[in-house]
Motif scaffolding. Sequence first.
Motif, mmCIF file in Angstrom:
data_model
loop_
_atom_site.group_PDB
_atom_site.id
_atom_site.type_symbol
_atom_site.label_atom_id
_atom_site.label_comp_id
_atom_site.label_asym_id
_atom_site.label_seq_id
_atom_site.Cartn_x
_atom_site.Cartn_y
_atom_site.Cartn_z
ATOM 1 N N ARG A 171 6.711 -3.164 -7.654
ATOM 2 C CA ARG A 171 6.022 -4.358 -7.176
ATOM 3 C C ARG A 171 6.960 -5.563 -7.221
ATOM 4 O O ARG A 171 7.642 -5.797 -8.219
ATOM 5 N N THR A 215 7.645 -3.257 -3.021
ATOM 6 C CA THR A 215 6.425 -3.496 -2.248
ATOM 7 C C THR A 215 5.929 -4.923 -2.443
ATOM 8 O O THR A 215 6.158 -5.552 -3.473
ATOM 9 N N GLU A 242 2.558 -7.846 -0.996
ATOM 10 C CA GLU A 242 1.188 -7.892 -0.492
ATOM 11 C C GLU A 242 1.184 -7.461 0.972
ATOM 12 O O GLU A 242 2.180 -7.593 1.682
ATOM 13 N N ARG A 294 -1.242 -3.143 -0.236
ATOM 14 C CA ARG A 294 0.192 -3.249 -0.475
ATOM 15 C C ARG A 294 0.956 -2.638 0.697
ATOM 16 O O ARG A 294 0.411 -1.806 1.450
#
Length: 305
Positions: free
Chosen positions: A49, A121, A123, A134
């Motif tokens: 993330r 990754t 949003e 995602r």
Amino acid sequence: EPGEEAAAAAEGELIIKTMRWGLVPSRITADSAKSAIQQASQHMMINARADNLHRVHKRLLETRRCALSVDGFFEWQNDKGRKRPYLITRTDKKPLLLASLYDVWTNPQNTEKVVSFTVVTTEVSGELEWLHDRMPAVLEGSSLDAWLDNANVPFSDARISNILRPFEGGLEWTEVPPVVNKVQNNVPECIMPLPVWKEKQFKTGIGAHFQKHQEPAPTRRVDEPAPMKVENGPAETQREDDDATPPPREDIEAANPVEGNRPAERDQTSAQKASTPAYTDETSRGETSRGGTATEDTLREDAHE
């Protein structure tokens, strides 16, 4: 390798390498590559993330940035507990370059190495909100150059921050077969449009079985009489003309000559029974009987002629 990477960076060159998807951190202690991969697989670090990179992958951000070139990526829609896979590609059909981080695990006992990576990754973009929350961070143009320039562009650079945002370029999606749901399936059907795959399954599966064993329907010419089953006699044909009348008696006798010494009346009756459609008292209205034998009135009239 570190020496190769440093030399390439100094000359501004890019290196293309085959890597294993799913990060195998260099800090893992193991006596074999297999053991290191097994340990890393417990954490499933296939994605990273963007909002958590500093905490989890800080040591990779300045020196181990890379880009993954793909034709597209998959996302799954949760449809009432059933996951439906979709393939997402660029509308211009160009490859997607995804921001990634890599690491190199080295066996201290020999030169065995595992070069692996994880995909960053962010949003999801507005056009894919219906599908997932995602998506991979997509690189293009100047953002690609900045991300790959590990030597001159620090991770804190504003250009890097712009990279880690949803991609708003043109994307399109196609629902694909559930074949892709299993990791071990590495076949062309994984990217085949779902309707095409279903048609192929029907033609090669149960549909082909039924088509192979299906007998063709019997055909009959328009002017060919339909068969009609008759009791105690050979098959007859039902006249299609509702106003048809019994053939003349002489035609019956010519077609069915008397054999042996049987009484003429009995032979004539049998001949009419075998060659003439049965009629009921409804004959006067022009309707043929659905029965298969002559009525007593018809036989009685034949006997007195």
